[in-house]
Design a protein around this motif. Structure first.
Motif, PDB file in Angstrom:
ATOM      1  N   ALA A 265       0.836  -1.209   0.000  1.00 51.81           N
ATOM      2  CA  ALA A 265       0.000   0.000   0.000  1.00 51.81           C
ATOM      3  C   ALA A 265       0.870   1.258   0.000  1.00 51.81           C
ATOM      4  N   LEU A 266       2.066   1.175   0.587  1.00 56.13           N
ATOM      5  CA  LEU A 266       2.952   2.347   0.611  1.00 56.13           C
ATOM      6  C   LEU A 266       3.430   2.668  -0.806  1.00 56.13           C
ATOM      7  N   TYR A 267       3.848   1.621  -1.536  1.00 53.76           N
ATOM      8  CA  TYR A 267       4.303   1.845  -2.921  1.00 53.76           C
ATOM      9  C   TYR A 267       3.137   2.307  -3.796  1.00 53.76           C
ATOM     10  N   ARG A 268       1.963   1.714  -3.560  1.00 54.16           N
ATOM     11  CA  ARG A 268       0.782   2.128  -4.321  1.00 54.16           C
ATOM     12  C   ARG A 268       0.457   3.598  -4.021  1.00 54.16           C
ATOM     13  N   ALA A 269       0.584   3.989  -2.738  1.00 47.84           N
ATOM     14  CA  ALA A 269       0.247   5.363  -2.337  1.00 47.84           C
ATOM     15  C   ALA A 269       1.190   6.369  -2.999  1.00 47.84           C
TER      16      ALA A 269
ATOM     17  N   ARG B 297      -6.496   0.087  -4.943  1.00 50.93           N
ATOM     18  CA  ARG B 297      -6.705  -1.344  -5.181  1.00 50.93           C
ATOM     19  C   ARG B 297      -6.735  -1.706  -6.660  1.00 50.93           C
ATOM     20  N   THR B 298      -6.709  -0.725  -7.550  1.00 49.55           N
ATOM     21  CA  THR B 298      -6.834  -1.033  -8.977  1.00 49.55           C
ATOM     22  C   THR B 298      -5.530  -1.612  -9.548  1.00 49.55           C
ATOM     23  N   GLU B 299      -5.678  -2.292 -10.693  1.00 54.67           N
ATOM     24  CA  GLU B 299      -4.498  -2.858 -11.371  1.00 54.67           C
ATOM     25  C   GLU B 299      -3.542  -1.746 -11.818  1.00 54.67           C
ATOM     26  N   THR B 300      -4.105  -0.607 -12.200  1.00 56.72           N
ATOM     27  CA  THR B 300      -3.277   0.523 -12.642  1.00 56.72           C
ATOM     28  C   THR B 300      -2.374   0.970 -11.489  1.00 56.72           C
TER      29      THR B 300
ATOM     30  N   GLY C 191      -1.421  -0.865  -9.014  1.00 58.83           N
ATOM     31  CA  GLY C 191      -0.447  -1.941  -8.774  1.00 58.83           C
ATOM     32  C   GLY C 191       0.722  -1.847  -9.747  1.00 58.83           C
ATOM     33  N   ALA C 192       0.402  -1.583 -11.010  1.00 55.18           N
ATOM     34  CA  ALA C 192       1.460  -1.498 -12.020  1.00 55.18           C
ATOM     35  C   ALA C 192       2.351  -0.280 -11.751  1.00 55.18           C
TER      36      ALA C 192
ATOM     37  N   ILE D 212      -0.301 -10.135 -14.355  1.00 56.28           N
ATOM     38  CA  ILE D 212       0.319 -10.745 -13.164  1.00 56.28           C
ATOM     39  C   ILE D 212       1.702 -11.272 -13.515  1.00 56.28           C
ATOM     40  N   GLU D 213       1.805 -11.948 -14.663  1.00 48.81           N
ATOM     41  CA  GLU D 213       3.097 -12.498 -15.064  1.00 48.81           C
ATOM     42  C   GLU D 213       4.119 -11.393 -15.334  1.00 48.81           C
ATOM     43  N   ALA D 214       3.631 -10.285 -15.952  1.00 52.82           N
ATOM     44  CA  ALA D 214       4.541  -9.172 -16.257  1.00 52.82           C
ATOM     45  C   ALA D 214       5.036  -8.537 -14.964  1.00 52.82           C
ATOM     46  N   ARG D 215       4.116  -8.386 -13.991  1.00 51.83           N
ATOM     47  CA  ARG D 215       4.478  -7.749 -12.719  1.00 51.83           C
ATOM     48  C   ARG D 215       5.447  -8.661 -11.942  1.00 51.83           C
ATOM     49  N   ASP D 216       5.184  -9.973 -11.932  1.00 55.56           N
ATOM     50  CA  ASP D 216       6.080 -10.932 -11.255  1.00 55.56           C
ATOM     51  C   ASP D 216       7.487 -10.806 -11.818  1.00 55.56           C
TER      52      ASP D 216
END
Ligand code: DC
Length: 226
Positions: free
Chosen positions: A40-44, A96-99, A101-102, A182-186
């Motif tokens: 959540a810190l990185y997302r923030a 919480r969105t995928e955007t 997360g990326a 998910i695979e790209a993020r991993d």
């Protein structure tokens, strides 16, 4: 970065969709320990950068953003959820969105951004204990933690879980796109040079493919109680 603190920490690391979030929350509840959702810190920070119209690949701008973004976790009055307040704005749903997360994954590869968030994470270590959820909790932030778990599941299963969650929230997504993301993020999280996603040498590895939440929670609790 060793901490001499005697407060026990259980680190739960793993790739996105491994169930870390849900498992960490339930385990923290059962133990009566605090919870650190480091993602959540990185997302923030990614979210704050977006709000300011900053370029996510601008290392100086991202570092400044990580140093200055004010992040606060606030429990809802009934205690059933935690809201994340970023620079005074409740950004929980956006985070919480995928955007988000990326964006988080992209800026998380910048060493000075990671460094800017270290003290904030260490400050969560307070009695009676801490459950720390992330990618580098057992390897970098709390290397002296007495309890370490690495959770994983197949990419197909993780995509399915994420698909279900997002559908329940009424978001429109396709399973194939999610698995691809998910695979790209991993790949990005595992291949970065600083604090890559990898199990600590002393972590208990749990593959949750095909397992129910309660069984995983029991396995993780057994690590602490053993
Ligand atoms: O756990 P999450 O999906 O909310 O994390 C979002 C991104 O943040 C993830 O793709 C990588 C990054 N992250 C990280 O680099 N280190 C952490 N301890 C937690 C998250």
């Amino acid at each position: 970065m060793t901490s001499s603190s005697s407060v026990p920490v259980l680190t739960i690391d793993g790739p996105s969709g491994s169930g870390k979030g849900t498992i960490s929350r339930k385990v923290a509840e059962k133990l009566g320990w605090r919870l650190l959702d480091s993602g959540a810190l990185y997302r923030a920070v990614g979210y704050a950068a977006g709000m300011e119209g900053l370029d996510l690949s601008d290392v100086d701008a991202m570092t400044r953003c990580a140093q200055t973004t004010k992040i606060r976790f606030r429990a809802t009055t009934d205690g059933s959820d935690t809201r994340v307040v970023v620079n005074g704005h409740d950004a929980t749903d956006e985070l919480r969105t995928e955007t988000a997360g990326a964006a988080a994954s992209a800026i998380a590869s910048i060493p000075s951004v990671r460094q800017a968030l270290v003290d904030m994470q260490l400050a969560f270590r307070k009695a009676p204990g801490l459950v720390a959820d992330g990618r580098d909790m057992g390897t970098v932030i709390f290397p002296d933690a007495p309890f370490k778990v690495f959770l994983t599941a197949s990419a197909a299963e993780r995509a399915k879980r994420r698909y279900k969650q997002l559908k329940e929230k009424g978001l429109s997504v396709t399973l194939a796109t999610l698995q691809h993301e998910i695979e790209a993020r991993d790949a990005r999280d595992a291949s970065r040079t600083v604090a890559p996603l990898k199990p600590a040498a002393d972590a208990v590895f749990i593959d949750t493919t095909g397992m129910g939440i309660d069984d995983v929670v029991a396995k993780v609790l057994a690590v602490v109680q053993s």
